[in-house]
Scaffold this motif. Structure first.
Motif, PDB file in Angstrom:
ATOM      1  N   LEU A   1       1.405  -2.130   3.209  1.00  0.00           N
ATOM      2  CA  LEU A   1       2.699  -3.246   3.165  1.00  0.00           C
ATOM      3  C   LEU A   1       2.108  -4.610   2.621  1.00  0.00           C
ATOM      4  O   LEU A   1       2.891  -4.925   1.899  1.00  0.00           O
ATOM      5  N   LEU A   2       0.926  -4.783   2.983  1.00  0.00           N
ATOM      6  CA  LEU A   2       0.498  -5.864   2.155  1.00  0.00           C
ATOM      7  C   LEU A   2       0.301  -5.852   0.591  1.00  0.00           C
ATOM      8  O   LEU A   2       0.443  -6.799  -0.126  1.00  0.00           O
ATOM      9  N   LEU A   3      -0.160  -4.555   0.357  1.00  0.00           N
ATOM     10  CA  LEU A   3      -0.331  -4.437  -0.993  1.00  0.00           C
ATOM     11  C   LEU A   3       0.874  -4.435  -1.778  1.00  0.00           C
ATOM     12  O   LEU A   3       1.134  -4.927  -2.742  1.00  0.00           O
ATOM     13  N   ILE A   4       2.077  -3.877  -1.015  1.00  0.00           N
ATOM     14  CA  ILE A   4       3.367  -3.951  -1.822  1.00  0.00           C
ATOM     15  C   ILE A   4       3.680  -5.190  -2.067  1.00  0.00           C
ATOM     16  O   ILE A   4       4.298  -5.390  -2.854  1.00  0.00           O
ATOM     17  N   PHE A   5       3.694  -6.188  -0.859  1.00  0.00           N
ATOM     18  CA  PHE A   5       4.157  -7.500  -1.030  1.00  0.00           C
ATOM     19  C   PHE A   5       3.401  -8.182  -2.316  1.00  0.00           C
ATOM     20  O   PHE A   5       3.971  -8.753  -2.948  1.00  0.00           O
ATOM     21  N   PHE A   6       1.919  -8.059  -2.279  1.00  0.00           N
ATOM     22  CA  PHE A   6       1.398  -8.733  -3.463  1.00  0.00           C
ATOM     23  C   PHE A   6       1.873  -8.066  -4.667  1.00  0.00           C
ATOM     24  O   PHE A   6       1.903  -8.967  -5.607  1.00  0.00           O
ATOM     25  N   LEU A   7       1.882  -6.750  -4.835  1.00  0.00           N
ATOM     26  CA  LEU A   7       2.515  -5.974  -6.031  1.00  0.00           C
ATOM     27  C   LEU A   7       4.029  -6.602  -6.589  1.00  0.00           C
ATOM     28  O   LEU A   7       4.038  -6.879  -7.854  1.00  0.00           O
ATOM     29  N   VAL A   8       4.674  -6.934  -5.578  1.00  0.00           N
ATOM     30  CA  VAL A   8       6.011  -7.302  -5.963  1.00  0.00           C
ATOM     31  C   VAL A   8       5.826  -8.543  -6.445  1.00  0.00           C
ATOM     32  O   VAL A   8       6.752  -8.800  -7.577  1.00  0.00           O
TER      33      VAL A   8
ATOM     34  N   ALA B   1      -3.267   2.887 -10.865  1.00  0.00           N
ATOM     35  CA  ALA B   1      -2.377   3.725 -10.136  1.00  0.00           C
ATOM     36  C   ALA B   1      -3.092   5.132  -9.815  1.00  0.00           C
ATOM     37  O   ALA B   1      -3.092   5.630  -8.958  1.00  0.00           O
ATOM     38  N   TYR B   2      -3.844   5.697 -11.082  1.00  0.00           N
ATOM     39  CA  TYR B   2      -4.244   7.011 -10.900  1.00  0.00           C
ATOM     40  C   TYR B   2      -5.503   6.848 -10.226  1.00  0.00           C
ATOM     41  O   TYR B   2      -5.776   7.699  -9.323  1.00  0.00           O
ATOM     42  N   SER B   3      -6.299   5.691 -10.395  1.00  0.00           N
ATOM     43  CA  SER B   3      -7.229   5.535  -9.365  1.00  0.00           C
ATOM     44  C   SER B   3      -6.658   5.642  -7.604  1.00  0.00           C
ATOM     45  O   SER B   3      -7.691   6.206  -6.962  1.00  0.00           O
TER      46      SER B   3
ATOM     47  N   LEU C   1       4.857   1.773  -7.745  1.00  0.00           N
ATOM     48  CA  LEU C   1       5.398   3.041  -7.537  1.00  0.00           C
ATOM     49  C   LEU C   1       4.496   4.132  -6.748  1.00  0.00           C
ATOM     50  O   LEU C   1       4.762   4.647  -5.643  1.00  0.00           O
ATOM     51  N   GLN C   2       3.096   3.872  -7.131  1.00  0.00           N
ATOM     52  CA  GLN C   2       2.109   4.785  -6.725  1.00  0.00           C
ATOM     53  C   GLN C   2       2.017   4.379  -5.242  1.00  0.00           C
ATOM     54  O   GLN C   2       1.642   5.120  -4.295  1.00  0.00           O
ATOM     55  N   THR C   3       1.841   2.804  -4.884  1.00  0.00           N
ATOM     56  CA  THR C   3       1.721   2.542  -3.460  1.00  0.00           C
ATOM     57  C   THR C   3       2.863   2.925  -2.888  1.00  0.00           C
ATOM     58  O   THR C   3       2.420   3.261  -1.519  1.00  0.00           O
ATOM     59  N   VAL C   4       3.865   2.925  -3.206  1.00  0.00           N
ATOM     60  CA  VAL C   4       5.056   3.336  -2.392  1.00  0.00           C
ATOM     61  C   VAL C   4       4.941   4.761  -1.977  1.00  0.00           C
ATOM     62  O   VAL C   4       5.156   5.453  -1.030  1.00  0.00           O
TER      63      VAL C   4
END
Length: 168
Positions: free
Chosen positions: A98-105, A66-68, A149-152
């Motif tokens: 949004l694709l990354l959020i989908f994957f992370l969920v 997330a820091y990266s 959280l960092q992605t959001v």
């Protein structure tokens, strides 16, 4: 807009703190691997060193991810991206994130499921040392959750940039 800005600043502060703390795990891992080399040369080899180093690398990687992302230090295909205006980049990032959020969920869902299994059945590794798996799986879920959280927060920042009202 103020609530979103507070959320973004809070998430980024947490990410910065966890990321900077996790940077030092590399030194702990180096110490474990040095001890492993010394124990193989001068004493009886320790069975716990290789797996401990692997767990430390997982924690280093997942807690620092997330820091990266916050520092924009991740790898990106940059064929056209660098030529775009900041607002165009923000619009494209707002869609692709949004694709990354989908994957992370889904990744977090699987991580929580795996962690609950490890806690319920006292899962251990199949190595000679046989450490419990729950602690590293908890760290995994924390890292994935922090990345989510960092992605959001990054999405909020990109949307604000795309509509012409950048945060901060």
């Amino acid at each position: 807009m103020r609530t979103i800005q507070v959320f973004v600043l809070a998430v980024e502060a947490i990410t910065r703190f966890v990321g900077r703390c996790s940077m030092y795990l590399i030194f702990v891992m180096m110490g474990v691997l040095l001890y492993s080399s010394l124990s193989k040369s001068f004493w009886q080899p320790a069975v716990w060193t290789l797996e401990s180093a692997q767990f430390l690398m997982v924690a280093y990687f997942l807690l620092g991810g997330a820091y990266s992302m916050q520092l924009d230090a991740h790898v990106r295909m940059d064929l056209l991206y660098s030529r775009w205006a900041p607002r165009t980049r923000a619009m494209i990032d707002s869609v692709t994130i949004l694709l990354l959020i989908f994957f992370l969920v889904f990744l977090l869902y699987g991580g929580i499921s795996s962690t609950s299994y490890a806690l319920e059945y006292d899962e251990t590794s199949y190595s000679a040392w046989s450490p419990p798996m729950a602690p590293i799986k908890i760290v995994m879920c924390i890292g994935i959750g922090l990345m989510l959280l960092q992605t959001v927060a990054t999405l909020c920042r990109d949307v604000a940039q795309a509509v012409g009202r950048p945060l901060r």
